[in-house]
Design a protein around this motif. Structure first.
Motif, PDB file in Angstrom:
ATOM      1  N   GLU A 131     -64.420  24.220 -95.012  1.00 29.77           N
ATOM      2  CA  GLU A 131     -65.767  23.703 -94.793  1.00 29.77           C
ATOM      3  C   GLU A 131     -66.163  22.773 -95.935  1.00 29.77           C
ATOM      4  O   GLU A 131     -65.644  22.873 -97.040  1.00 29.77           O
ATOM      5  CB  GLU A 131     -66.770  24.853 -94.696  1.00 29.77           C
ATOM      6  CG  GLU A 131     -66.477  25.842 -93.572  1.00 29.77           C
ATOM      7  CD  GLU A 131     -67.461  26.988 -93.538  1.00 29.77           C
ATOM      8  OE1 GLU A 131     -68.379  27.017 -94.396  1.00 29.77           O
ATOM      9  OE2 GLU A 131     -67.330  27.855 -92.658  1.00 29.77           O
ATOM     10  N   GLU A 134     -71.531  17.210 -96.062  1.00 28.92           N
ATOM     11  CA  GLU A 134     -71.550  15.755 -96.170  1.00 28.92           C
ATOM     12  C   GLU A 134     -72.950  15.242 -95.830  1.00 28.92           C
ATOM     13  O   GLU A 134     -73.439  15.437 -94.722  1.00 28.92           O
ATOM     14  CB  GLU A 134     -70.528  15.130 -95.221  1.00 28.92           C
ATOM     15  CG  GLU A 134     -70.439  13.621 -95.355  1.00 28.92           C
ATOM     16  CD  GLU A 134     -69.221  13.041 -94.649  1.00 28.92           C
ATOM     17  OE1 GLU A 134     -69.301  11.848 -94.275  1.00 28.92           O
ATOM     18  OE2 GLU A 134     -68.222  13.744 -94.466  1.00 28.92           O
ATOM     19  N   CYS A 139     -70.126  20.831 -92.508  1.00 25.94           N
ATOM     20  CA  CYS A 139     -69.061  20.318 -91.637  1.00 25.94           C
ATOM     21  C   CYS A 139     -67.829  21.215 -91.689  1.00 25.94           C
ATOM     22  O   CYS A 139     -67.535  21.836 -92.710  1.00 25.94           O
ATOM     23  CB  CYS A 139     -68.644  18.909 -92.074  1.00 25.94           C
ATOM     24  SG  CYS A 139     -69.901  17.638 -91.893  1.00 25.94           S
ATOM     25  N   ASN A 159     -64.067  15.312 -90.845  1.00 34.68           N
ATOM     26  CA  ASN A 159     -65.227  16.151 -91.111  1.00 34.68           C
ATOM     27  C   ASN A 159     -66.114  16.143 -89.872  1.00 34.68           C
ATOM     28  O   ASN A 159     -66.642  15.098 -89.482  1.00 34.68           O
ATOM     29  CB  ASN A 159     -66.016  15.630 -92.314  1.00 34.68           C
ATOM     30  CG  ASN A 159     -65.297  15.860 -93.634  1.00 34.68           C
ATOM     31  OD1 ASN A 159     -64.322  16.606 -93.696  1.00 34.68           O
ATOM     32  ND2 ASN A 159     -65.772  15.229 -94.691  1.00 34.68           N
ATOM     33  N   VAL A 160     -66.257  17.314 -89.248  1.00 35.91           N
ATOM     34  CA  VAL A 160     -66.984  17.453 -87.982  1.00 35.91           C
ATOM     35  C   VAL A 160     -68.221  18.311 -88.207  1.00 35.91           C
ATOM     36  O   VAL A 160     -68.127  19.443 -88.710  1.00 35.91           O
ATOM     37  CB  VAL A 160     -66.086  18.094 -86.899  1.00 35.91           C
ATOM     38  CG1 VAL A 160     -66.852  18.221 -85.578  1.00 35.91           C
ATOM     39  CG2 VAL A 160     -64.812  17.275 -86.699  1.00 35.91           C
ATOM     40  N   SER A 161     -69.369  17.793 -87.818  1.00 38.19           N
ATOM     41  CA  SER A 161     -70.627  18.518 -88.001  1.00 38.19           C
ATOM     42  C   SER A 161     -70.594  19.865 -87.275  1.00 38.19           C
ATOM     43  O   SER A 161     -70.249  19.953 -86.102  1.00 38.19           O
ATOM     44  CB  SER A 161     -71.792  17.688 -87.454  1.00 38.19           C
ATOM     45  OG  SER A 161     -72.977  18.472 -87.355  1.00 38.19           O
ATOM     46  N   LYS A 162     -70.955  20.928 -87.999  1.00 38.62           N
ATOM     47  CA  LYS A 162     -71.015  22.247 -87.387  1.00 38.62           C
ATOM     48  C   LYS A 162     -72.116  22.317 -86.313  1.00 38.62           C
ATOM     49  O   LYS A 162     -71.971  23.011 -85.305  1.00 38.62           O
ATOM     50  CB  LYS A 162     -71.300  23.308 -88.456  1.00 38.62           C
ATOM     51  CG  LYS A 162     -70.116  23.669 -89.330  1.00 38.62           C
ATOM     52  CD  LYS A 162     -70.520  24.704 -90.355  1.00 38.62           C
ATOM     53  CE  LYS A 162     -69.311  25.295 -91.075  1.00 38.62           C
ATOM     54  NZ  LYS A 162     -68.519  26.173 -90.202  1.00 38.62           N
ATOM     55  N   LYS A 165     -71.213  18.877 -83.508  1.00 43.14           N
ATOM     56  CA  LYS A 165     -69.808  18.516 -83.263  1.00 43.14           C
ATOM     57  C   LYS A 165     -69.559  17.002 -83.316  1.00 43.14           C
ATOM     58  O   LYS A 165     -68.576  16.512 -82.764  1.00 43.14           O
ATOM     59  CB  LYS A 165     -69.319  19.077 -81.921  1.00 43.14           C
ATOM     60  CG  LYS A 165     -69.492  20.577 -81.797  1.00 43.14           C
ATOM     61  CD  LYS A 165     -68.844  21.327 -82.964  1.00 43.14           C
ATOM     62  CE  LYS A 165     -69.111  22.817 -82.889  1.00 43.14           C
ATOM     63  NZ  LYS A 165     -68.599  23.551 -84.072  1.00 43.14           N
ATOM     64  N   LYS A 168     -68.553  13.075 -88.731  1.00 41.92           N
ATOM     65  CA  LYS A 168     -69.335  12.476 -89.817  1.00 41.92           C
ATOM     66  C   LYS A 168     -68.490  11.496 -90.636  1.00 41.92           C
ATOM     67  O   LYS A 168     -68.994  10.490 -91.123  1.00 41.92           O
ATOM     68  CB  LYS A 168     -69.902  13.560 -90.735  1.00 41.92           C
ATOM     69  CG  LYS A 168     -70.722  14.627 -90.020  1.00 41.92           C
ATOM     70  CD  LYS A 168     -71.798  14.052 -89.120  1.00 41.92           C
ATOM     71  CE  LYS A 168     -72.866  13.297 -89.857  1.00 41.92           C
ATOM     72  NZ  LYS A 168     -73.908  12.759 -88.945  1.00 41.92           N
TER      73      LYS A 168
END
Length: 214
Positions: A131, A134, A139, A159-162, A165, A168
């Motif tokens: 994790e 950002e 993310c 890096n994928v937004s929690k 989704k 970023k």
């Protein structure tokens, strides 16, 4: 010109990976991310591309803008405009007032914002890598590595937004020491697009020199 065009897509192998071979946690996150983007008819993104090479002591930033609809895209980056309608690609260089025309071959390309949400589906292994935060946004980090060891890209970090989704940022690691980071600054789902969006209109570029490479 070649440097910019080289950033537009990725060479992939023809082998489809089975889900069982992949990290299940990473698979779930990537599938949710991909579904989000594929549900859109189109999207527009403004981004910053950073090139770093520590051994060469290089660090360069460029701002770009891209509109994507399926395989079609229109990219503006560093004084160039690249337009792809799925069959033909136009590369316009503002300083020279010149446009190069070529056939579009998706297998002869590298990574771009138009492909990042489907990259993992073919020719890559991937795993959950932890994790991060950002821009204040928590993310998940996913790392991908190509099955083709001849690929000049040896790793891609997403890096994928929690929360939603969305992607970023992503970082591309190349064997020559170059590191390319793409950070999304602004995102617009379903912007208006039409038949003219993904075609080069010579009439709008007065005196442009046309070089047909097909």
């Amino acid at each position: 010109m070649k440097k910019i065009v080289a950033l537009l897509a990725i060479a992939v192998s023809s082998v489809q990976l089975a889900v069982a071979q992949q990290d299940p946690k990473a698979t779930k996150i990537l599938d949710q991310m991909s579904a989000k983007y594929q549900a859109m008819k189109a999207f527009r993104a403004s981004f910053t591309q950073t090139l770093e090479n520590q051994s060469a002591k290089v660090k360069e930033n460029m701002n770009g803008d891209i509109i994507v609809s399926g395989p079609k895209f229109r990219l503006k980056l560093n004084g160039q405009e690249v337009i792809n309608n799925g069959q033909t690609m136009w590369t316009y260089m503002k300083a020279e007032n010149e446009v190069n025309i070529s056939d579009y071959d998706p297998e002869d390309q590298e990574i771009s914002p138009s492909q990042i949400y489907t990259l993992y589906k073919k020719g890559y292994k991937y795993a959950y890598a932890g994790e991060t935060v950002e821009g204040g946004i928590p993310c998940d980090v996913i790392e991908l590595s190509p099955e083709d060891h001849n690929n000049q890209v040896y790793k891609v970090r997403l890096n994928v937004s929690k929360k939603d989704k969305s992607v970023k940022s992503w970082k591309m690691f190349k064997k020559n020491g170059n590191r390319y980071t793409f950070a999304i600054k602004k995102f617009e789902p379903n912007p208006p697009v039409d038949a003219t969006t993904f075609n080069f209109d010579k009439a709008k570029y007065k005196g442009v020199k046309v070089v047909d490479l097909r």
